[in-house]
Design a protein around this motif. Structure first.
Motif, PDB file in Angstrom:
ATOM      1  N   ALA A 160     -16.172  -1.301  15.958  1.00 20.84           N
ATOM      2  CA  ALA A 160     -15.773   0.099  16.086  1.00 20.84           C
ATOM      3  C   ALA A 160     -14.519   0.228  16.945  1.00 20.84           C
ATOM      4  O   ALA A 160     -13.613   1.012  16.622  1.00 20.84           O
ATOM      5  CB  ALA A 160     -16.915   0.915  16.687  1.00 20.84           C
ATOM      6  N   LEU A 161     -14.456  -0.524  18.025  1.00 19.24           N
ATOM      7  CA  LEU A 161     -13.279  -0.484  18.892  1.00 19.24           C
ATOM      8  C   LEU A 161     -12.033  -0.926  18.127  1.00 19.24           C
ATOM      9  O   LEU A 161     -10.975  -0.289  18.210  1.00 19.24           O
ATOM     10  CB  LEU A 161     -13.499  -1.390  20.106  1.00 19.24           C
ATOM     11  N   THR A 162     -12.163  -1.996  17.340  1.00 20.09           N
ATOM     12  CA  THR A 162     -11.027  -2.493  16.563  1.00 20.09           C
ATOM     13  C   THR A 162     -10.574  -1.457  15.530  1.00 20.09           C
ATOM     14  O   THR A 162      -9.377  -1.190  15.387  1.00 20.09           O
ATOM     15  CB  THR A 162     -11.394  -3.804  15.854  1.00 20.09           C
ATOM     16  N   PHE A 163     -11.537  -0.882  14.791  1.00 22.77           N
ATOM     17  CA  PHE A 163     -11.208   0.148  13.797  1.00 22.77           C
ATOM     18  C   PHE A 163     -10.524   1.341  14.462  1.00 22.77           C
ATOM     19  O   PHE A 163      -9.506   1.850  13.977  1.00 22.77           O
ATOM     20  CB  PHE A 163     -12.463   0.628  13.076  1.00 22.77           C
ATOM     21  N   TRP A 164     -11.119   1.801  15.549  1.00 26.62           N
ATOM     22  CA  TRP A 164     -10.633   2.984  16.253  1.00 26.62           C
ATOM     23  C   TRP A 164      -9.204   2.789  16.757  1.00 26.62           C
ATOM     24  O   TRP A 164      -8.341   3.652  16.575  1.00 26.62           O
ATOM     25  CB  TRP A 164     -11.584   3.292  17.413  1.00 26.62           C
ATOM     26  N   VAL A 165      -8.955   1.626  17.366  1.00 21.61           N
ATOM     27  CA  VAL A 165      -7.619   1.351  17.905  1.00 21.61           C
ATOM     28  C   VAL A 165      -6.579   1.314  16.795  1.00 21.61           C
ATOM     29  O   VAL A 165      -5.499   1.912  16.913  1.00 21.61           O
ATOM     30  CB  VAL A 165      -7.629   0.021  18.690  1.00 21.61           C
ATOM     31  N   TYR A 166      -6.889   0.644  15.683  1.00 23.94           N
ATOM     32  CA  TYR A 166      -5.887   0.555  14.619  1.00 23.94           C
ATOM     33  C   TYR A 166      -5.647   1.909  13.954  1.00 23.94           C
ATOM     34  O   TYR A 166      -4.496   2.289  13.684  1.00 23.94           O
ATOM     35  CB  TYR A 166      -6.304  -0.465  13.551  1.00 23.94           C
ATOM     36  N   LEU A 167      -6.716   2.642  13.704  1.00 23.04           N
ATOM     37  CA  LEU A 167      -6.555   3.933  13.032  1.00 23.04           C
ATOM     38  C   LEU A 167      -5.773   4.922  13.881  1.00 23.04           C
ATOM     39  O   LEU A 167      -5.024   5.748  13.359  1.00 23.04           O
ATOM     40  CB  LEU A 167      -7.933   4.519  12.694  1.00 23.04           C
ATOM     41  N   GLU A 168      -5.931   4.837  15.201  1.00 32.74           N
ATOM     42  CA  GLU A 168      -5.247   5.777  16.077  1.00 32.74           C
ATOM     43  C   GLU A 168      -3.815   5.349  16.396  1.00 32.74           C
ATOM     44  O   GLU A 168      -2.976   6.181  16.732  1.00 32.74           O
ATOM     45  CB  GLU A 168      -6.041   5.958  17.387  1.00 32.74           C
ATOM     46  N   THR A 169      -3.531   4.040  16.316  1.00 29.70           N
ATOM     47  CA  THR A 169      -2.203   3.554  16.697  1.00 29.70           C
ATOM     48  C   THR A 169      -1.402   3.006  15.521  1.00 29.70           C
ATOM     49  O   THR A 169      -0.171   2.947  15.591  1.00 29.70           O
ATOM     50  CB  THR A 169      -2.325   2.438  17.750  1.00 29.70           C
ATOM     51  N   ARG A 170      -2.106   2.552  14.438  1.00 32.20           N
ATOM     52  CA  ARG A 170      -1.460   1.910  13.287  1.00 32.20           C
ATOM     53  C   ARG A 170      -0.577   0.753  13.748  1.00 32.20           C
ATOM     54  O   ARG A 170       0.515   0.545  13.233  1.00 32.20           O
ATOM     55  CB  ARG A 170      -0.630   2.922  12.493  1.00 32.20           C
ATOM     56  N   ASN A 171      -1.073  -0.010  14.678  1.00 34.85           N
ATOM     57  CA  ASN A 171      -0.293  -1.094  15.283  1.00 34.85           C
ATOM     58  C   ASN A 171      -1.096  -2.383  15.201  1.00 34.85           C
ATOM     59  O   ASN A 171      -2.144  -2.507  15.844  1.00 34.85           O
ATOM     60  CB  ASN A 171       0.018  -0.745  16.747  1.00 34.85           C
ATOM     61  N   VAL A 172      -0.619  -3.362  14.405  1.00 32.52           N
ATOM     62  CA  VAL A 172      -1.358  -4.622  14.289  1.00 32.52           C
ATOM     63  C   VAL A 172      -1.258  -5.449  15.566  1.00 32.52           C
ATOM     64  O   VAL A 172      -2.071  -6.338  15.800  1.00 32.52           O
ATOM     65  CB  VAL A 172      -0.871  -5.459  13.087  1.00 32.52           C
ATOM     66  N   ILE A 173      -0.244  -5.160  16.392  1.00 37.37           N
ATOM     67  CA  ILE A 173      -0.176  -5.865  17.675  1.00 37.37           C
ATOM     68  C   ILE A 173      -1.376  -5.489  18.533  1.00 37.37           C
ATOM     69  O   ILE A 173      -1.982  -6.341  19.198  1.00 37.37           O
ATOM     70  CB  ILE A 173       1.140  -5.527  18.409  1.00 37.37           C
ATOM     71  N   ALA A 174      -1.742  -4.208  18.521  1.00 36.37           N
ATOM     72  CA  ALA A 174      -2.897  -3.767  19.317  1.00 36.37           C
ATOM     73  C   ALA A 174      -4.162  -4.475  18.870  1.00 36.37           C
ATOM     74  O   ALA A 174      -4.921  -5.004  19.695  1.00 36.37           O
ATOM     75  CB  ALA A 174      -3.059  -2.250  19.203  1.00 36.37           C
TER      76      ALA A 174
END
Length: 473
Positions: A54-68
């Motif tokens: 969930a943390l991984t999904f949430w971070v990518y969806l909110e930032t659209r950053n593969v570095i994150a």
């Protein structure tokens, strides 16, 4: 030790025979206890993975950053690498259920702390990668998830204590099947949870499930482990003892190095698989399709549980790695949803084979009082590889490969090989990584180390069988 004999000339499998009494109950009763521990560990793994996904999904969806996502994924594996030798040391020094209970309590406290932080910190600040709050919040969840892995090392040693030697490969297959269930359930729940409930309620669910798993763990007992086995483990980070235990077995270090290289390539998939899927599907659908692919874990683990790994688990391991490399190279050759999902399914069907093969070899040739450190050492080495790849490949993909693949010139050059689509850059990375994996596994078959480890396993298995037959006689 390579011949299953300790320095005193006694049986090395249980170098401290007074610590373990397998005559307390029948093999069937011990197997039931193992299944109870396995199910409990499975629930704990599902819970931590649920929050981690969930943390991984949430971070990518909110930032659209593969570095994150790459940094978060890499940090998780790096923490495992840094802590695994300590985990193995504690497993060797203390009773296995006590270790599991400590891990459960610690994880529960970390998840509760993350919930408090989520409530007190504005969401915009939590998602700002330039602020410390994002990294602190992420680290709290990661630490809780990492400490839960202490239970997985302890679980591997309970196989040695509770399961008969000729059935350990099957038991390790069941472990793989439970891990598959973990991925299947969490990928669906995490996607739906983030998409429908949000991150706050997701944390709340994780806290409740962690507490329930800990309560159930308190009801489990393992009378076969009379006391913690006498061990030469020192302090809380016995790297010298772990290294000595590994080097005492001819070729074992080379086996760990090969698994490390395999994880090095696997870091590519860890960093980029979710971004590829999330570009292709909405988060709710991606969670469902990832669950479909993750059911391969169940099939692979179930097949091992039924049929074992054959007479030479190492050969089975290398064949599985060859097949995994091929699948990793071709499952994104075109941006087709069915190809990606089927490829993930087949790839993950083989992962339990690799995991179970390595565990079975270690359980057969390493004495019980040293197994925790050996498993911890192996986990440290193998886990260290993936974050290195993730940290390297994420920025390379973000700033060079993906922009090149999406440019007019790059898209035209890649189209004959990889077709057209928005994720052709990621597909190019997967293709190269898969080819490297195949070449490495084929070369490993030709090395003297492969023949040496295979011979050591066969010799230890034969001696264990002879000892069992003599005891029955």
């Amino acid at each position: 030790m390579a011949q299953a004999v300790d320095e005193e000339g006694g049986a090395a499998r249980l170098a401290d025979p007074g610590a373990v009494d397998t005559s307390v109950r029948t093999p069937k009763q011990r197997s039931r206890t193992f299944l109870g521990i396995l199910v409990n560990t499975g629930v704990a793994n599902i819970t931590t993975s649920y929050l981690w996904f969930a943390l991984t999904f949430w971070v990518y969806l909110e930032t659209r950053n593969v570095i994150a996502t790459g940094v978060v994924g890499g940090a998780y594996m790096l923490l495992i690498a840094l802590s695994s030798i300590s985990f193995g040391t504690f497993v060797d020094r203390y009773r296995k259920l006590a270790v599991m209970r400590f891990a459960a309590v610690f994880t529960l406290l970390m998840f509760m702390l993350s919930g408090v932080m989520f409530l007190l910190t504005p969401e915009a600040q939590l998602l700002d990668l330039t602020q410390p709050w994002f990294w602190l919040f992420t680290m709290i969840i990661l630490v809780g998830a990492v400490v839960e892995n202490l239970r997985n090392i302890a679980l591997s040693t309970t196989v040695t204590i509770l399961i008969e030697p000729d059935r350990r490969a099957n038991a390790n297959g069941l472990v793989g099947m439970v891990q598959g269930l973990m991925f299947l359930v969490t990928s669906v729940l995490s996607g739906l949870s983030v998409g429908l409930l949000g991150m706050g309620w997701t944390i709340a669910v994780a806290i409740v499930l962690t507490a329930l798993a800990f309560g159930h763990l308190l009801t489990l007992h393992m009378p076969e482990e009379v006391r913690a086995a006498a061990t030469d483990a020192q302090g809380g980070f016995d790297i010298r003892g772990a290294l000595a235990a590994v080097l005492a077995i001819g070729g074992l270090f080379a086996l760990i190095l090969f698994s490390t290289f395999n994880n090095f390539i696997g870091g590519v998939y860890m960093a980029l698989m979710d971004p590829y899927g999330l570009e292709m599907f909405p988060v709710e659908l991606w969670g469902i399709f990832l669950a479909v692919g993750s059911s391969g874990f169940l099939i692979g683990g179930a097949l091992i549980g039924k049929f074992g790994l054959g007479t030479n688990p190492l050969r089975t391991l290398l064949l599985a790695v060859v097949a995994m490399g091929f699948l990793g190279a071709v499952f994104t050759l075109r941006e087709w949803a069915w190809l990606y999902v089927v490829g993930i399914w087949l790839y993950l069907t083989l992962v339990p084979v690799v995991e179970a093969a390595e565990q079975t070899v270690i359980q057969q040739v390493v004495p019980l009082p040293k197994q925790g450190r050996v498993f911890g050492f192996a986990m440290a080495f193998e886990s260290a590889a993936a974050p290195i790849t993730a940290f390297l490949i994420a920025p390379i993909a973000q700033f060079w490969i993906i922009p090149y693949a999406r440019s007019t010139e790059g898209a035209a050059q890649l189209a004959p090989l990889l077709g057209e689509g928005t994720s052709r850059g990621i597909a190019l990375v997967f293709l190269v990584a898969g080819i490297i994996m195949v070449i490495a596994a084929v070369l490993a078959f030709l090395t003297p180390v492969y023949r040496r480890v295979s011979a050591e396993y066969a010799e230890a298995a034969a001696e264990t069988k002879s000892s069992s037959e003599a005891a029955e006689g």
